[in-house]
Every structure is written in structure tokens, then in C-alpha cells.
Design an enzyme around this catalytic site. Structure first.
Site, PDB file in Angstrom:
ATOM      1  N   ARG A 162       0.824  -1.220   0.000  1.00  0.00           N
ATOM      2  CA  ARG A 162       0.000   0.000   0.000  1.00  0.00           C
ATOM      3  C   ARG A 162       0.852   1.262   0.000  1.00  0.00           C
ATOM      4  O   ARG A 162       0.680   2.153   0.830  1.00  0.00           O
ATOM      5  CB  ARG A 162      -0.992  -0.005   1.163  1.00  0.00           C
ATOM      6  CG  ARG A 162      -1.838  -1.251   1.108  1.00  0.00           C
ATOM      7  CD  ARG A 162      -3.262  -1.028   1.528  1.00  0.00           C
ATOM      8  NE  ARG A 162      -3.927  -2.328   1.502  1.00  0.00           N
ATOM      9  CZ  ARG A 162      -4.501  -2.901   2.553  1.00  0.00           C
ATOM     10  NH1 ARG A 162      -4.574  -2.276   3.690  1.00  0.00           N
ATOM     11  NH2 ARG A 162      -5.048  -4.074   2.424  1.00  0.00           N
ATOM     12  N   ARG A 178      -4.137   5.742   2.250  1.00  0.00           N
ATOM     13  CA  ARG A 178      -4.761   6.813   3.029  1.00  0.00           C
ATOM     14  C   ARG A 178      -3.811   7.650   3.851  1.00  0.00           C
ATOM     15  O   ARG A 178      -4.202   8.686   4.364  1.00  0.00           O
ATOM     16  CB  ARG A 178      -5.855   6.211   3.928  1.00  0.00           C
ATOM     17  CG  ARG A 178      -7.094   5.815   3.137  1.00  0.00           C
ATOM     18  CD  ARG A 178      -8.017   4.958   3.956  1.00  0.00           C
ATOM     19  NE  ARG A 178      -7.401   3.664   4.195  1.00  0.00           N
ATOM     20  CZ  ARG A 178      -7.973   2.678   4.884  1.00  0.00           C
ATOM     21  NH1 ARG A 178      -9.145   2.864   5.432  1.00  0.00           N
ATOM     22  NH2 ARG A 178      -7.342   1.530   5.044  1.00  0.00           N
ATOM     23  N   ARG A 191      -9.202  10.131  -4.085  1.00  0.00           N
ATOM     24  CA  ARG A 191     -10.265   9.207  -3.702  1.00  0.00           C
ATOM     25  C   ARG A 191     -11.592   9.967  -3.547  1.00  0.00           C
ATOM     26  O   ARG A 191     -12.645   9.484  -3.959  1.00  0.00           O
ATOM     27  CB  ARG A 191      -9.873   8.533  -2.396  1.00  0.00           C
ATOM     28  CG  ARG A 191     -10.813   7.476  -1.873  1.00  0.00           C
ATOM     29  CD  ARG A 191     -10.197   6.969  -0.582  1.00  0.00           C
ATOM     30  NE  ARG A 191     -10.930   5.915   0.070  1.00  0.00           N
ATOM     31  CZ  ARG A 191     -11.902   6.118   0.955  1.00  0.00           C
ATOM     32  NH1 ARG A 191     -12.281   7.346   1.231  1.00  0.00           N
ATOM     33  NH2 ARG A 191     -12.482   5.093   1.535  1.00  0.00           N
ATOM     34  N   ASP A 219      -6.807  -3.831  -6.091  1.00  0.00           N
ATOM     35  CA  ASP A 219      -6.987  -4.574  -4.846  1.00  0.00           C
ATOM     36  C   ASP A 219      -7.048  -6.053  -5.190  1.00  0.00           C
ATOM     37  O   ASP A 219      -7.394  -6.418  -6.307  1.00  0.00           O
ATOM     38  CB  ASP A 219      -8.281  -4.150  -4.142  1.00  0.00           C
ATOM     39  CG  ASP A 219      -8.304  -4.657  -2.700  1.00  0.00           C
ATOM     40  OD1 ASP A 219      -7.645  -4.043  -1.851  1.00  0.00           O
ATOM     41  OD2 ASP A 219      -8.928  -5.708  -2.452  1.00  0.00           O
ATOM     42  N   TYR A 235     -11.864 -14.752   1.797  1.00  0.00           N
ATOM     43  CA  TYR A 235     -12.874 -13.688   1.677  1.00  0.00           C
ATOM     44  C   TYR A 235     -14.130 -14.193   0.950  1.00  0.00           C
ATOM     45  O   TYR A 235     -15.248 -13.788   1.265  1.00  0.00           O
ATOM     46  CB  TYR A 235     -12.294 -12.486   0.926  1.00  0.00           C
ATOM     47  CG  TYR A 235     -11.280 -11.704   1.736  1.00  0.00           C
ATOM     48  CD1 TYR A 235     -11.690 -10.801   2.713  1.00  0.00           C
ATOM     49  CD2 TYR A 235      -9.917 -11.866   1.529  1.00  0.00           C
ATOM     50  CE1 TYR A 235     -10.765 -10.081   3.453  1.00  0.00           C
ATOM     51  CE2 TYR A 235      -8.980 -11.147   2.264  1.00  0.00           C
ATOM     52  CZ  TYR A 235      -9.418 -10.259   3.233  1.00  0.00           C
ATOM     53  OH  TYR A 235      -8.500  -9.549   3.975  1.00  0.00           O
TER      54      TYR A 235
HETATM   55  O1  CP3 Z   1       0.449  -1.536  -2.432  1.00  0.00           O
HETATM   56  C1  CP3 Z   1      -0.218  -0.763  -3.161  1.00  0.00           C
HETATM   57  O2  CP3 Z   1      -0.068   0.489  -3.142  1.00  0.00           O
HETATM   58  C2  CP3 Z   1      -1.154  -1.372  -4.172  1.00  0.00           C
HETATM   59  C3  CP3 Z   1      -2.509  -1.371  -3.818  1.00  0.00           C
HETATM   60  C4  CP3 Z   1      -3.086  -2.452  -2.917  1.00  0.00           C
HETATM   61  C5  CP3 Z   1      -4.306  -2.236  -2.224  1.00  0.00           C
HETATM   62  N1  CP3 Z   1      -4.668  -3.402  -1.645  1.00  0.00           N
HETATM   63  C6  CP3 Z   1      -5.042  -0.955  -2.182  1.00  0.00           C
HETATM   64  C7  CP3 Z   1      -6.029  -0.732  -1.121  1.00  0.00           C
HETATM   65  C8  CP3 Z   1      -2.703  -3.762  -2.665  1.00  0.00           C
HETATM   66  C9  CP3 Z   1      -1.452  -4.501  -3.095  1.00  0.00           C
HETATM   67  C10 CP3 Z   1      -3.727  -4.374  -1.874  1.00  0.00           C
HETATM   68  C11 CP3 Z   1      -3.705  -5.779  -1.463  1.00  0.00           C
HETATM   69  C12 CP3 Z   1      -4.703  -6.289  -0.512  1.00  0.00           C
HETATM   70  N2  CP3 Z   1      -6.031  -5.948  -0.393  1.00  0.00           N
HETATM   71  C13 CP3 Z   1      -4.455  -7.346   0.402  1.00  0.00           C
HETATM   72  C14 CP3 Z   1      -3.149  -8.104   0.507  1.00  0.00           C
HETATM   73  C15 CP3 Z   1      -2.110  -7.334   1.222  1.00  0.00           C
HETATM   74  C16 CP3 Z   1      -2.415  -7.138   2.676  1.00  0.00           C
HETATM   75  O3  CP3 Z   1      -2.632  -5.996   3.080  1.00  0.00           O
HETATM   76  O4  CP3 Z   1      -2.385  -8.141   3.408  1.00  0.00           O
HETATM   77  C17 CP3 Z   1      -5.637  -7.570   1.113  1.00  0.00           C
HETATM   78  C18 CP3 Z   1      -5.850  -8.587   2.217  1.00  0.00           C
HETATM   79  C19 CP3 Z   1      -6.637  -6.688   0.594  1.00  0.00           C
HETATM   80  C20 CP3 Z   1      -8.076  -6.604   0.977  1.00  0.00           C
HETATM   81  C21 CP3 Z   1      -8.421  -5.258   1.437  1.00  0.00           C
HETATM   82  N3  CP3 Z   1      -8.527  -4.143   0.628  1.00  0.00           N
HETATM   83  C22 CP3 Z   1      -8.705  -4.852   2.760  1.00  0.00           C
HETATM   84  C23 CP3 Z   1      -8.678  -5.758   3.963  1.00  0.00           C
HETATM   85  C24 CP3 Z   1      -8.985  -3.471   2.713  1.00  0.00           C
HETATM   86  C25 CP3 Z   1      -9.422  -2.578   3.832  1.00  0.00           C
HETATM   87  C26 CP3 Z   1      -8.217  -2.123   4.542  1.00  0.00           C
HETATM   88  C27 CP3 Z   1      -8.484  -1.053   5.549  1.00  0.00           C
HETATM   89  O5  CP3 Z   1      -7.512  -0.713   6.221  1.00  0.00           O
HETATM   90  O6  CP3 Z   1      -9.617  -0.564   5.652  1.00  0.00           O
HETATM   91  C28 CP3 Z   1      -8.822  -3.044   1.379  1.00  0.00           C
HETATM   92  C29 CP3 Z   1      -8.977  -1.663   0.873  1.00  0.00           C
HETATM   93  C30 CP3 Z   1      -7.777  -1.029   0.248  1.00  0.00           C
HETATM   94  N4  CP3 Z   1      -7.017  -1.609  -0.718  1.00  0.00           N
HETATM   95  C31 CP3 Z   1      -7.279   0.294   0.493  1.00  0.00           C
HETATM   96  C32 CP3 Z   1      -6.195   0.481  -0.372  1.00  0.00           C
HETATM   97  C33 CP3 Z   1      -5.377   1.729  -0.551  1.00  0.00           C
HETATM   98  C34 CP3 Z   1      -7.884   1.300   1.451  1.00  0.00           C
HETATM   99  C35 CP3 Z   1      -9.207   1.698   0.881  1.00  0.00           C
HETATM  100  C36 CP3 Z   1      -9.578   3.151   1.044  1.00  0.00           C
HETATM  101  O7  CP3 Z   1      -9.006   4.038   0.386  1.00  0.00           O
HETATM  102  O8  CP3 Z   1     -10.520   3.369   1.810  1.00  0.00           O
END
Ligand code: CP3
Length: 316
Positions: free
Chosen positions: A2, A6, A15, A52, A129
Site C-alpha cells: 500500500r 490513506r 479518492r 486490490d 474472503y
Molecule cells: O500496495 C499498493 O499500493 C497497491 C494497492 C493495494 C491495495 N490493496 C489498495 C487498497 C494492494 C497490493 C492491496 C492488497 C490487498 N487488499 C491485500 C493483501 C495485502 C495485505 O494488506 O495483506 C488484502 C488482504 C486486501 C483486501 C483489502 N482491501 C482490505 C482488507 C482493505 C481494507 C483495509 C483497511 O484498512 O480498511 C482493502 C482496501 C484497500 N485496498 C485500500 C487500499 C489503498 C484502502 C481503501 C480506502 O481508500 O478506503
């Protein structure tokens, strides 16, 4: 981990313009914009596709949505045998076109400055999931299926492995120069379960990939590093619980290692960030084959200036 997210005010602004996280991820223009934001601030060595892992089950028809402050959810999780029987591999060129367009557009915008990393969730992490319908503390439904109906779980994992292979190859064809598998929940399994339900399917994915470097990251996978390094990947991602010296001793120079700063370091002072980064670098040592990274995702409260200090310390 990530890189875009945020913790960056410019990410939050884009966003807000897009309206939601999903609208952002589904727009190739916005996805390109946010993928490049961290590179404009910091002298990083790579960009990562903005998307994602849950776009794949969404493309399978499960209906991904984000309830405000609740994390990801599916409208139609896999709750019965009929749904599992119907599950099919999506065509990346159709249902996931927007991701491939984002890869293409991000590559173009980078103009060769740094390489672009594509990614996918691991078959098992996606299955978690898809079965549970949301995140979970215990993945109770998944564990129960593994015990009572392993045939159903294997059917889901077979479909996921084919879907992930096709999806990553499509990203590579669209311009991704490295691919990474995120196995966030493999570490919730026991040793036998990890081999059967997670690692076997990641091996299948890696062996079906077009020839670009690949990185495999199992959070909580420290006990199984030798096994992960043996599935044909080019690099193994380490979470922060692993001692890099120990990892190198166990794996040798067979693969590169990626990691593994505790993301909580980025909540602290610049001096503390630098000290902790230095400790990680020292633990990996001077031998080649270390890709510096966090040991898991950056948290929203990380200070952008702490990330600047981190990148500066690593480059120095
Ligand atoms: O690394 C990067 O910059 C690339 C983007 C990326 C995102 N998600 C953007 C994102 C990557 C590589 C992911 C992978 C991802 N997504 C994983 C595997 C890596 C890890 O973290 O273990 C998983 C399990 C997810 C599923 C997911 N997506 C969750 C659990 C959430 C919520 C997280 C939270 O803190 O609320 C997301 C949303 C998400 N994916 C965000 C981002 C930037 C935040 C969403 C927002 O802007 O509100």
C-alpha cells in the site's frame, strides 16, 4: 504494501474526487494517478499497480463492496454447494479489463523511470474472503469447510489458481514487469493445512506464469520459508516477525528476500524510523538479493515525513 493509500493527503483527495475506493480502483486514469503519487514524493525503486486483491472474486460475480469503516464485503459469498459448483474463471480481458488498462496506463506514465509490479491475492487468501464474505478474526467458515468438506475448498482453490494465473499473465502482457502474490491469510493455517490449501496452489500459479520475476509473501509464514522458496518464485517476502539472518541461513542464496520493517515504525519519530530501518538493513547484511520493504501494509496513520525519512535512510 500500500505504497499509495490513506496516509497520503493527495491519495485522499483523488479518492474523494473519484467518490469511493472502488470507483478509484475501477478508473484506469485515477488508478494511474494514485500509483504515481508516492513516486512524486519519494525516490522509490519501483511502482506498484493500484488495485486490490478482491477484484478477482468481484469479477467472478460475488459483488464486492466496502461498507464505510468496515473493510471489504461480498454481497454473494460462497454459502452453498451450488454456488461453488457454478464458480468460473473470469476472462481478464473482459471483467478485469479496467485493471489491464490501469497497468498499461501506469507503465506509460512511468516512462521507464522504475519498473511496475503487478499483483494478485493467493488462491487461498481469495478463498478466505469468498467463503467468509468479509474479513474475519478466525476464518471459522473456511476452517470448517477445510475439515468437513475439503473437496469443496479444493474446488474453489482450483478455480482461483486458474483465475490468478490468467489474471497475472494478462497483467504481464499489459506491462507488469514483476508480479507479487499476497498470501495474507496462509499464516492462519497449521503446517499441513498450509501445504495442502495454500502453498500447493501458489506453486501451481508460479509454474504457469510468463517469465518475469515473482515474489511470494505469506504473512505469518516464517515457519515455512524453505518450502516457499522451493516453489519456483524469484523472491520471498518476509513479515516483521522473521529474523532476516535466520531466513538467509535457511534459504541460502536461492532466492531474493523482501522485507521486513514493522509498519508500526512509521508512527514514530524520524530518528526512530531511521534506527529501525538501519537495524533491518544490518540484519539482511551486504549480500545481494535484498529488496527493502515493509513487513506488511502501511497503516493510514503513518506520517508521510516518516516515509521520507525511511526512504532516505535506505538509499543512504
Ligand atoms: O500496495 C499498493 O499500493 C497497491 C494497492 C493495494 C491495495 N490493496 C489498495 C487498497 C494492494 C497490493 C492491496 C492488497 C490487498 N487488499 C491485500 C493483501 C495485502 C495485505 O494488506 O495483506 C488484502 C488482504 C486486501 C483486501 C483489502 N482491501 C482490505 C482488507 C482493505 C481494507 C483495509 C483497511 O484498512 O480498511 C482493502 C482496501 C484497500 N485496498 C485500500 C487500499 C489503498 C484502502 C481503501 C480506502 O481508500 O478506503
Amino acid at each position: 504494501m500500500r505504497q499509495a493509500g490513506r496516509y497520503l493527503p493527495e491519495y485522499n483527495a483523488t479518492r474523494a474526487k473519484a467518490g469511493s475506493f472502488l470507483a478509484l480502483a475501477k478508473s484506469p486514469a485515477y488508478a494511474t494517478e494514485v500509483a504515481l503519487q508516492p513516486l512524486e514524493r519519494y525516490p522509490l525503486d519501483a511502482a506498484i499497480l493500484f488495485s486490490d486483491i478482491l477484484t478477482v472474486p468481484d469479477a467472478m460475480g460475488l459483488g464486492l463492496y466496502f461498507a464505510e469503516g468496515e473493510g471489504p464485503r461480498f454481497e454473494r459469498p460462497l454459502r452453498d454447494e451450488a454456488a461453488i459448483a457454478k464458480l468460473a474463471v473470469p476472462d481478464p480481458g473482459a471483467e478485469l479489463r479496467y485493471v489491464l488498462d490501469a497497468v498499461h496506463e501506469t507503465r506509460r506514465a512511468l516512462q521507464g523511470r522504475v519498473p511496475l509490479i503487478g499483483f494478485s491475492g493467493s488462491p487461498y487468501t481469495l478463498a478466505c474472503y469468498m467463503i467468509e464474505g468479509s474479513g474475519s478474526d478466525d476464518w471459522r467458515r473456511v476452517k470448517e469447510m477445510a475439515r468437513a468438506r475439503p473437496d469443496l475448498l479444493h474446488r474453489i482453490l482450483e478455480v482461483n489458481a486458474s483465475a490468478v494465473t490468467a489474471y497475472l499473465n494478462a497483467q504481464i502482457e499489459a506491462g507488469a514487469q514483476v508480479v507479487m502474490l499476497f498470501d495474507t491469510w496462509g499464516g492462519s493455517l497449521d503446517t499441513a493445512g498450509y501445504a495442502e490449501f495454500s502453498l500447493a496452489y501458489m506453486r501451481q500459479v508460479i509454474s504457469g506464469l510468463s517469465p518475469v520475476p515473482s515474489i511470494v509473501f505469506t504473512k505469518g509464514g516464517g515457519a515455512w520459508l524453505e518450502d516457499i522458496a522451493a516453489i519456483g518464485c524469484s523472491a520471498v517476502g518476509l513479515d516483521w516477525t522473521v529474523d532476516p539472518r535466520d531466513a538467509r541461513r535457511r534459504i541460502g542464496d536461492k532466492v531474493a528476500l523482501q522485507g521486513n520493517l514493522n509498519p508500526s515504525a512509521l508512527l514514530e519519530s524520524d530518528a526512530s524510523v531511521r534506527e529501525q530501518a538501519r537495524r533491518v538493513l544490518d540484519a539482511f547484511g551486504a549480500a545481494p538479493g535484498h529488496i527493502f520493504n515493509l513487513g506488511h501494509g502501511i497503516t493510514p496513520k503513518s506520517r508521510p515525513d516518516a516515509v521520507a525519512a525511511l526512504v532516505d535512510e535506505v538509499r543512504a
